[in-house]
Design a protein around this motif. Structure first.
Motif, PDB file in Angstrom:
ATOM      1  N   MET A   1       0.843  -1.181   0.000  1.00 39.10           N
ATOM      2  CA  MET A   1       0.000   0.000   0.000  1.00 39.10           C
ATOM      3  C   MET A   1       0.883   1.237   0.000  1.00 39.10           C
ATOM      4  O   MET A   1       1.885   1.274   0.698  1.00 39.10           O
ATOM      5  CB  MET A   1      -0.885   0.016   1.236  1.00 39.10           C
ATOM      6  N   ASP A   2       0.456   2.229  -0.773  1.00 39.24           N
ATOM      7  CA  ASP A   2       1.200   3.475  -0.751  1.00 39.24           C
ATOM      8  C   ASP A   2       0.667   4.372   0.365  1.00 39.24           C
ATOM      9  O   ASP A   2      -0.274   4.019   1.086  1.00 39.24           O
ATOM     10  CB  ASP A   2       1.197   4.154  -2.120  1.00 39.24           C
ATOM     11  N   ASN A   3       1.262   5.530   0.519  1.00 37.50           N
ATOM     12  CA  ASN A   3       0.930   6.439   1.608  1.00 37.50           C
ATOM     13  C   ASN A   3      -0.516   6.928   1.538  1.00 37.50           C
ATOM     14  O   ASN A   3      -1.202   6.978   2.557  1.00 37.50           O
ATOM     15  CB  ASN A   3       1.913   7.613   1.596  1.00 37.50           C
ATOM     16  N   CYS A   4      -0.996   7.272   0.352  1.00 33.53           N
ATOM     17  CA  CYS A   4      -2.382   7.765   0.257  1.00 33.53           C
ATOM     18  C   CYS A   4      -3.370   6.663   0.626  1.00 33.53           C
ATOM     19  O   CYS A   4      -4.434   6.937   1.189  1.00 33.53           O
ATOM     20  CB  CYS A   4      -2.680   8.365  -1.110  1.00 33.53           C
ATOM     21  N   CYS A   5      -3.011   5.441   0.355  1.00 29.71           N
ATOM     22  CA  CYS A   5      -3.861   4.300   0.701  1.00 29.71           C
ATOM     23  C   CYS A   5      -3.924   4.135   2.231  1.00 29.71           C
ATOM     24  O   CYS A   5      -5.003   4.026   2.809  1.00 29.71           O
ATOM     25  CB  CYS A   5      -3.280   3.047   0.044  1.00 29.71           C
ATOM     26  N   LEU A   6      -2.771   4.137   2.884  1.00 28.40           N
ATOM     27  CA  LEU A   6      -2.750   3.987   4.341  1.00 28.40           C
ATOM     28  C   LEU A   6      -3.458   5.143   5.037  1.00 28.40           C
ATOM     29  O   LEU A   6      -4.027   4.964   6.112  1.00 28.40           O
ATOM     30  CB  LEU A   6      -1.312   3.885   4.840  1.00 28.40           C
ATOM     31  N   ASN A   7      -3.433   6.314   4.424  1.00 29.73           N
ATOM     32  CA  ASN A   7      -4.076   7.491   5.012  1.00 29.73           C
ATOM     33  C   ASN A   7      -5.586   7.518   4.832  1.00 29.73           C
ATOM     34  O   ASN A   7      -6.274   8.282   5.497  1.00 29.73           O
ATOM     35  CB  ASN A   7      -3.478   8.770   4.405  1.00 29.73           C
ATOM     36  N   ARG A   8      -6.120   6.713   3.938  1.00 31.37           N
ATOM     37  CA  ARG A   8      -7.546   6.783   3.602  1.00 31.37           C
ATOM     38  C   ARG A   8      -8.470   6.673   4.816  1.00 31.37           C
ATOM     39  O   ARG A   8      -9.456   7.413   4.899  1.00 31.37           O
ATOM     40  CB  ARG A   8      -7.891   5.723   2.557  1.00 31.37           C
ATOM     41  N   PRO A   9      -8.203   5.818   5.797  1.00 27.72           N
ATOM     42  CA  PRO A   9      -9.105   5.751   6.952  1.00 27.72           C
ATOM     43  C   PRO A   9      -9.179   7.055   7.760  1.00 27.72           C
ATOM     44  O   PRO A   9     -10.086   7.234   8.564  1.00 27.72           O
ATOM     45  CB  PRO A   9      -8.513   4.619   7.803  1.00 27.72           C
ATOM     46  N   PHE A  10      -8.248   7.983   7.531  1.00 27.05           N
ATOM     47  CA  PHE A  10      -8.227   9.247   8.260  1.00 27.05           C
ATOM     48  C   PHE A  10      -8.834  10.391   7.453  1.00 27.05           C
ATOM     49  O   PHE A  10      -8.930  11.510   7.935  1.00 27.05           O
ATOM     50  CB  PHE A  10      -6.785   9.591   8.655  1.00 27.05           C
ATOM     51  N   ASP A  11      -9.222  10.117   6.210  1.00 24.72           N
ATOM     52  CA  ASP A  11      -9.842  11.137   5.372  1.00 24.72           C
ATOM     53  C   ASP A  11     -11.307  11.329   5.764  1.00 24.72           C
ATOM     54  O   ASP A  11     -11.883  10.517   6.494  1.00 24.72           O
ATOM     55  CB  ASP A  11      -9.748  10.737   3.893  1.00 24.72           C
ATOM     56  N   ASP A  12     -11.927  12.388   5.263  1.00 26.91           N
ATOM     57  CA  ASP A  12     -13.331  12.700   5.537  1.00 26.91           C
ATOM     58  C   ASP A  12     -14.219  11.549   5.059  1.00 26.91           C
ATOM     59  O   ASP A  12     -14.333  11.299   3.859  1.00 26.91           O
ATOM     60  CB  ASP A  12     -13.701  14.003   4.825  1.00 26.91           C
TER      61      ASP A  12
ATOM     62  N   LEU B   1     -18.944   8.703   0.167  1.00 28.19           N
ATOM     63  CA  LEU B   1     -19.169   7.263   0.140  1.00 28.19           C
ATOM     64  C   LEU B   1     -17.953   6.495  -0.381  1.00 28.19           C
ATOM     65  O   LEU B   1     -17.567   5.480   0.188  1.00 28.19           O
ATOM     66  CB  LEU B   1     -20.406   6.913  -0.691  1.00 28.19           C
ATOM     67  N   ARG B   2     -17.360   6.970  -1.455  1.00 27.50           N
ATOM     68  CA  ARG B   2     -16.184   6.270  -2.010  1.00 27.50           C
ATOM     69  C   ARG B   2     -15.060   6.213  -0.982  1.00 27.50           C
ATOM     70  O   ARG B   2     -14.461   5.156  -0.771  1.00 27.50           O
ATOM     71  CB  ARG B   2     -15.703   6.967  -3.279  1.00 27.50           C
ATOM     72  N   ILE B   3     -14.789   7.335  -0.353  1.00 30.76           N
ATOM     73  CA  ILE B   3     -13.717   7.381   0.649  1.00 30.76           C
ATOM     74  C   ILE B   3     -14.027   6.427   1.793  1.00 30.76           C
ATOM     75  O   ILE B   3     -13.158   5.678   2.253  1.00 30.76           O
ATOM     76  CB  ILE B   3     -13.496   8.827   1.148  1.00 30.76           C
ATOM     77  N   HIS B   4     -15.265   6.419   2.239  1.00 32.63           N
ATOM     78  CA  HIS B   4     -15.676   5.535   3.328  1.00 32.63           C
ATOM     79  C   HIS B   4     -15.489   4.057   2.950  1.00 32.63           C
ATOM     80  O   HIS B   4     -14.937   3.272   3.731  1.00 32.63           O
ATOM     81  CB  HIS B   4     -17.131   5.806   3.719  1.00 32.63           C
ATOM     82  N   LEU B   5     -15.928   3.685   1.760  1.00 29.26           N
ATOM     83  CA  LEU B   5     -15.810   2.293   1.332  1.00 29.26           C
ATOM     84  C   LEU B   5     -14.349   1.879   1.147  1.00 29.26           C
ATOM     85  O   LEU B   5     -13.948   0.769   1.520  1.00 29.26           O
ATOM     86  CB  LEU B   5     -16.604   2.063   0.047  1.00 29.26           C
ATOM     87  N   GLU B   6     -13.529   2.776   0.582  1.00 27.39           N
ATOM     88  CA  GLU B   6     -12.105   2.473   0.445  1.00 27.39           C
ATOM     89  C   GLU B   6     -11.443   2.332   1.815  1.00 27.39           C
ATOM     90  O   GLU B   6     -10.623   1.437   2.028  1.00 27.39           O
ATOM     91  CB  GLU B   6     -11.401   3.569  -0.372  1.00 27.39           C
ATOM     92  N   ALA B   7     -11.834   3.197   2.753  1.00 27.14           N
ATOM     93  CA  ALA B   7     -11.289   3.118   4.116  1.00 27.14           C
ATOM     94  C   ALA B   7     -11.645   1.780   4.762  1.00 27.14           C
ATOM     95  O   ALA B   7     -10.798   1.146   5.408  1.00 27.14           O
ATOM     96  CB  ALA B   7     -11.808   4.278   4.963  1.00 27.14           C
ATOM     97  N   GLU B   8     -12.871   1.335   4.584  1.00 27.65           N
ATOM     98  CA  GLU B   8     -13.284   0.045   5.151  1.00 27.65           C
ATOM     99  C   GLU B   8     -12.507  -1.107   4.507  1.00 27.65           C
ATOM    100  O   GLU B   8     -12.127  -2.066   5.179  1.00 27.65           O
ATOM    101  CB  GLU B   8     -14.796  -0.153   4.982  1.00 27.65           C
TER     102      GLU B   8
END
Length: 141
Positions: free
Chosen positions: A1-12, A16-23
């Motif tokens: 996983m790259d940095n933006c991927c690992l950070n996704r759970p901390f994004d707004d 919906l897309r951000i939430h699903l990717e975070a999950e």
């Protein structure tokens, strides 16, 4: 996983897309914790995490990254390959992530659509670059 991927759970998470990717990323991390999958890190990922200003976020990311069973060191071969990727239009840190993972991982997960799209145009790329949500939906029963 790259940095933006690992950070996704901390994004707004209101998107919906951000939430699903975070999950999806949380699920992948849980499977790594259960030793069902192996997380590969790199010196470039460690460096990016170390530069995060928010101390609590940085600590959380360091904790996730510490699950990695392998840390890829930057060497001349990786540097040369990253330069090739940059000449093809990939940003420098993305090029390093791609070069580090190419011969050391099965897949590079990112939520960066531009990187995914650009990677698909590279003819001699030895790794798949995928969105974690899409990839997880394909590999889990």
């Amino acid at each position: 996983m790259d940095n933006c991927c690992l950070n996704r759970p901390f994004d707004d998470q209101s998107n919906l897309r951000i939430h699903l990717e975070a999950e999806a990323i949380k699920t992948i991390i849980r499977l790594v914790e259960q030793q069902k999958w192996n997380l590969v890190s790199s010196k470039v990922l460690k460096f990016e995490i170390s530069k995060i200003a928010d101390e609590s976020r940085r600590k959380e990311l360091m904790l996730m990254e510490s699950l990695a069973g392998e840390v890829v060191q930057i060497n001349t071969q990786i540097g040369v390959r990253a330069n090739e990727f940059e000449r093809l239009g990939i940003q420098s840190f993305d090029a390093l992530h791609l070069a580090c993972s190419e011969n050391n991982a099965d897949i590079l997960l990112t939520v960066d659509d531009r990187l995914i799209k650009k990677a698909q145009t590279i003819n001699n790329l030895n790794i798949s670059v995928r969105n974690p949500l899409i990839w997880l939906s394909e590999v889990l029963p």
